[in-house]
Motif scaffolding. Structure first.
Motif, PDB file in Angstrom:
ATOM      1  N   ASN A  46       0.826  -1.213   0.000  1.00  0.00           N
ATOM      2  CA  ASN A  46       0.000   0.000   0.000  1.00  0.00           C
ATOM      3  C   ASN A  46       0.858   1.259   0.000  1.00  0.00           C
ATOM      4  OD1 ASN A  46      -2.200  -1.648   0.049  1.00  0.00           O
ATOM      5  ND2 ASN A  46      -2.769  -1.215   2.149  1.00  0.00           N
ATOM      6  N   ILE A  47       1.944   1.238   0.758  1.00  0.00           N
ATOM      7  CA  ILE A  47       2.848   2.400   0.791  1.00  0.00           C
ATOM      8  C   ILE A  47       3.481   2.599  -0.578  1.00  0.00           C
ATOM      9  CG2 ILE A  47       4.956   3.335   1.823  1.00  0.00           C
ATOM     10  CD1 ILE A  47       2.647   3.357   3.742  1.00  0.00           C
ATOM     11  N   LEU A  48       3.893   1.505  -1.226  1.00  0.00           N
ATOM     12  CA  LEU A  48       4.486   1.607  -2.557  1.00  0.00           C
ATOM     13  C   LEU A  48       3.476   2.153  -3.557  1.00  0.00           C
ATOM     14  CD1 LEU A  48       6.909   1.055  -4.405  1.00  0.00           C
ATOM     15  CD2 LEU A  48       5.959  -1.226  -4.785  1.00  0.00           C
ATOM     16  N   ASN A  49       2.242   1.673  -3.482  1.00  0.00           N
ATOM     17  CA  ASN A  49       1.207   2.175  -4.389  1.00  0.00           C
ATOM     18  C   ASN A  49       0.913   3.644  -4.146  1.00  0.00           C
ATOM     19  OD1 ASN A  49       0.936  -0.270  -5.670  1.00  0.00           O
ATOM     20  ND2 ASN A  49      -0.767  -0.937  -4.393  1.00  0.00           N
ATOM     21  N   GLU A  50       1.032   4.088  -2.890  1.00  0.00           N
ATOM     22  CA  GLU A  50       0.787   5.498  -2.577  1.00  0.00           C
ATOM     23  C   GLU A  50       1.818   6.392  -3.241  1.00  0.00           C
ATOM     24  OE1 GLU A  50       1.111   8.348   1.275  1.00  0.00           O
ATOM     25  OE2 GLU A  50       0.057   6.457   1.549  1.00  0.00           O
ATOM     26  N   THR A  51       3.047   5.939  -3.323  1.00  0.00           N
ATOM     27  CA  THR A  51       4.082   6.758  -3.956  1.00  0.00           C
ATOM     28  C   THR A  51       3.905   6.811  -5.462  1.00  0.00           C
ATOM     29  OG1 THR A  51       5.614   4.905  -4.132  1.00  0.00           O
ATOM     30  CG2 THR A  51       5.752   6.270  -2.150  1.00  0.00           C
ATOM     31  N   GLN A  52       3.176   5.846  -6.007  1.00  0.00           N
ATOM     32  CA  GLN A  52       2.914   5.821  -7.436  1.00  0.00           C
ATOM     33  C   GLN A  52       1.471   6.229  -7.712  1.00  0.00           C
ATOM     34  OE1 GLN A  52       3.866   1.777  -8.344  1.00  0.00           O
ATOM     35  NE2 GLN A  52       6.057   2.141  -8.276  1.00  0.00           N
ATOM     36  N   THR A  53       1.021   7.258  -7.015  1.00  0.00           N
ATOM     37  CA  THR A  53      -0.357   7.711  -7.099  1.00  0.00           C
ATOM     38  C   THR A  53      -0.688   8.207  -8.502  1.00  0.00           C
ATOM     39  OG1 THR A  53      -0.277   8.375  -4.811  1.00  0.00           O
ATOM     40  CG2 THR A  53      -2.017   9.325  -6.124  1.00  0.00           C
ATOM     41  N   THR A  54      -1.846   7.802  -8.977  1.00  0.00           N
ATOM     42  CA  THR A  54      -2.324   8.269 -10.268  1.00  0.00           C
ATOM     43  C   THR A  54      -3.141   9.534 -10.048  1.00  0.00           C
ATOM     44  OG1 THR A  54      -2.472   5.996 -11.016  1.00  0.00           O
ATOM     45  CG2 THR A  54      -3.651   7.648 -12.300  1.00  0.00           C
ATOM     46  N   ILE A  55      -2.837  10.556 -10.805  1.00  0.00           N
ATOM     47  CA  ILE A  55      -3.569  11.810 -10.700  1.00  0.00           C
ATOM     48  C   ILE A  55      -4.372  11.992 -11.979  1.00  0.00           C
ATOM     49  CG2 ILE A  55      -3.389  14.301 -10.506  1.00  0.00           C
ATOM     50  CD1 ILE A  55      -0.817  13.912  -8.973  1.00  0.00           C
ATOM     51  N   PHE A  56      -5.656  12.203 -11.802  1.00  0.00           N
ATOM     52  CA  PHE A  56      -6.530  12.488 -12.930  1.00  0.00           C
ATOM     53  C   PHE A  56      -6.792  13.981 -12.938  1.00  0.00           C
ATOM     54  CE2 PHE A  56      -7.612   8.234 -11.439  1.00  0.00           C
ATOM     55  CZ  PHE A  56      -7.408   7.508 -12.595  1.00  0.00           C
ATOM     56  N   SER A  57      -6.603  14.601 -14.074  1.00  0.00           N
ATOM     57  CA  SER A  57      -6.897  16.024 -14.158  1.00  0.00           C
ATOM     58  C   SER A  57      -7.726  16.279 -15.414  1.00  0.00           C
ATOM     59  CB  SER A  57      -5.612  16.854 -14.177  1.00  0.00           C
ATOM     60  OG  SER A  57      -4.828  16.512 -15.279  1.00  0.00           O
ATOM     61  N   ALA A  58      -8.555  17.270 -15.312  1.00  0.00           N
ATOM     62  CA  ALA A  58      -9.441  17.609 -16.418  1.00  0.00           C
ATOM     63  C   ALA A  58      -8.702  18.452 -17.441  1.00  0.00           C
ATOM     64  CB  ALA A  58     -10.661  18.360 -15.910  1.00  0.00           C
ATOM     65  N   ASN A  59      -9.052  18.251 -18.676  1.00  0.00           N
ATOM     66  CA  ASN A  59      -8.502  19.050 -19.762  1.00  0.00           C
ATOM     67  C   ASN A  59      -9.392  20.286 -19.922  1.00  0.00           C
ATOM     68  OD1 ASN A  59      -7.113  19.982 -21.945  1.00  0.00           O
ATOM     69  ND2 ASN A  59      -8.005  18.530 -23.393  1.00  0.00           N
ATOM     70  N   ARG A  60      -8.839  21.453 -19.674  1.00  0.00           N
ATOM     71  CA  ARG A  60      -9.606  22.698 -19.772  1.00  0.00           C
ATOM     72  C   ARG A  60      -9.594  23.179 -21.212  1.00  0.00           C
ATOM     73  NH1 ARG A  60      -7.716  26.830 -15.327  1.00  0.00           N
ATOM     74  NH2 ARG A  60      -9.344  27.979 -16.350  1.00  0.00           N
ATOM     75  N   THR A  61     -10.773  23.259 -21.786  1.00  0.00           N
ATOM     76  CA  THR A  61     -10.892  23.758 -23.161  1.00  0.00           C
ATOM     77  C   THR A  61     -11.324  25.209 -23.203  1.00  0.00           C
ATOM     78  OG1 THR A  61     -13.158  22.929 -23.285  1.00  0.00           O
ATOM     79  CG2 THR A  61     -11.397  21.482 -24.102  1.00  0.00           C
ATOM     80  N   ASN A  62     -11.708  25.748 -22.033  1.00  0.00           N
ATOM     81  CA  ASN A  62     -12.148  27.125 -21.945  1.00  0.00           C
ATOM     82  C   ASN A  62     -11.679  27.662 -20.598  1.00  0.00           C
ATOM     83  OD1 ASN A  62     -13.741  29.519 -21.538  1.00  0.00           O
ATOM     84  ND2 ASN A  62     -15.159  28.774 -23.109  1.00  0.00           N
ATOM     85  N   VAL A  63     -11.329  28.922 -20.526  1.00  0.00           N
ATOM     86  CA  VAL A  63     -10.841  29.504 -19.276  1.00  0.00           C
ATOM     87  C   VAL A  63     -11.922  29.539 -18.195  1.00  0.00           C
ATOM     88  CG1 VAL A  63      -9.026  30.862 -20.352  1.00  0.00           C
ATOM     89  CG2 VAL A  63     -11.308  31.846 -20.098  1.00  0.00           C
ATOM     90  N   ARG A  64     -13.189  29.436 -18.595  1.00  0.00           N
ATOM     91  CA  ARG A  64     -14.282  29.446 -17.621  1.00  0.00           C
ATOM     92  C   ARG A  64     -14.509  28.076 -16.981  1.00  0.00           C
ATOM     93  NH1 ARG A  64     -18.984  31.863 -21.071  1.00  0.00           N
ATOM     94  NH2 ARG A  64     -17.948  30.523 -22.555  1.00  0.00           N
ATOM     95  N   HIS A  65     -13.866  27.042 -17.512  1.00  0.00           N
ATOM     96  CA  HIS A  65     -14.002  25.703 -16.931  1.00  0.00           C
ATOM     97  C   HIS A  65     -13.206  25.626 -15.623  1.00  0.00           C
ATOM     98  CE1 HIS A  65     -14.814  23.800 -21.137  1.00  0.00           C
ATOM     99  NE2 HIS A  65     -15.851  24.477 -20.674  1.00  0.00           N
ATOM    100  N   TYR A  66     -13.728  24.824 -14.720  1.00  0.00           N
ATOM    101  CA  TYR A  66     -13.032  24.618 -13.450  1.00  0.00           C
ATOM    102  C   TYR A  66     -11.806  23.747 -13.660  1.00  0.00           C
ATOM    103  CZ  TYR A  66     -16.978  26.506 -10.881  1.00  0.00           C
ATOM    104  OH  TYR A  66     -17.951  27.326 -10.397  1.00  0.00           O
ATOM    105  N   ASN A  67     -10.744  24.081 -12.958  1.00  0.00           N
ATOM    106  CA  ASN A  67      -9.534  23.289 -12.977  1.00  0.00           C
ATOM    107  C   ASN A  67      -9.587  22.350 -11.771  1.00  0.00           C
ATOM    108  OD1 ASN A  67      -7.025  22.273 -13.512  1.00  0.00           O
ATOM    109  ND2 ASN A  67      -5.939  24.006 -12.623  1.00  0.00           N
ATOM    110  N   PHE A  68      -9.583  21.048 -12.006  1.00  0.00           N
ATOM    111  CA  PHE A  68      -9.609  20.115 -10.890  1.00  0.00           C
ATOM    112  C   PHE A  68      -8.749  18.906 -11.210  1.00  0.00           C
ATOM    113  CE2 PHE A  68     -12.168  16.614 -12.451  1.00  0.00           C
ATOM    114  CZ  PHE A  68     -12.856  17.174 -13.512  1.00  0.00           C
ATOM    115  N   GLU A  69      -8.343  18.249 -10.147  1.00  0.00           N
ATOM    116  CA  GLU A  69      -7.592  17.007 -10.282  1.00  0.00           C
ATOM    117  C   GLU A  69      -7.956  16.099  -9.121  1.00  0.00           C
ATOM    118  OE1 GLU A  69      -3.349  18.355  -8.388  1.00  0.00           O
ATOM    119  OE2 GLU A  69      -3.650  18.588 -10.529  1.00  0.00           O
ATOM    120  N   ILE A  70      -7.868  14.813  -9.370  1.00  0.00           N
ATOM    121  CA  ILE A  70      -8.220  13.812  -8.369  1.00  0.00           C
ATOM    122  C   ILE A  70      -6.976  12.989  -8.069  1.00  0.00           C
ATOM    123  CG2 ILE A  70      -9.642  11.790  -7.871  1.00  0.00           C
ATOM    124  CD1 ILE A  70     -11.681  12.916  -9.874  1.00  0.00           C
TER     125      ILE A  70
END
Length: 130
Positions: A46-70
């Motif tokens: 579990n500790i090893l998997n935590e260091t290799q965390t996958t981050i999902f982020s949204a592709n912003r196509t417009n400046v009015r879109h929210y910037n978020f990542e998981i």
């Protein structure tokens, strides 16, 4: 380029794992008489998997879109919910916890000795072999 290479960083991560495991074991030992307490353990996987965390982020196509990542993060500490060692619901086996503590102490001391060796080698190089 890193002065120490990846070795010191890897040893540091090993020490962090060992410290977290020691805290979980100490918490289990402290709660050996607490009814319905579930024993905790730290998984290296579990500790090893935590260091290799996958981050999902949204592709912003417009400046009015929210910037978020998981991020997918967990502490690496798990509890044995279904394991009951005694009739009062406590899941701590004192003999097993003491064996884990001894094993973890040996592992921690080996890591500290290895880091000391690395730093002593670096110190010898800095002093020019004297």
């Amino acid at each position: 380029m890193s002065l120490f290479g990846g070795t010191i960083h890897s040893l540091e991560k090993g020490l962090q794992y060992s410290t977290l495991k020691n805290k979980a074991i100490a918490q289990n030992i402290a709660n050996v008489d607490t009814p319905n307490y579930k024993a905790k353990d730290v998984s290296f996987k579990n500790i090893l998997n935590e260091t290799q965390t996958t981050i999902f982020s949204a592709n912003r196509t417009n400046v009015r879109h929210y910037n978020f990542e998981i991020t997918n993060r967990n502490s690496g500490v798990m509890s044995y919910e279904i394991f009951k060692y005694r009739n009062d619901g406590n899941g701590v086996d004192m003999d097993a916890e003491q064996a884990k503590l001894a094993e973890n102490t040996i592992y921690y001391n080996a890591l500290v000795d290895r880091i000391n060796g690395k730093l002593n080698t670096l110190n010898t190089v800095i002093k020019g072999g004297r």
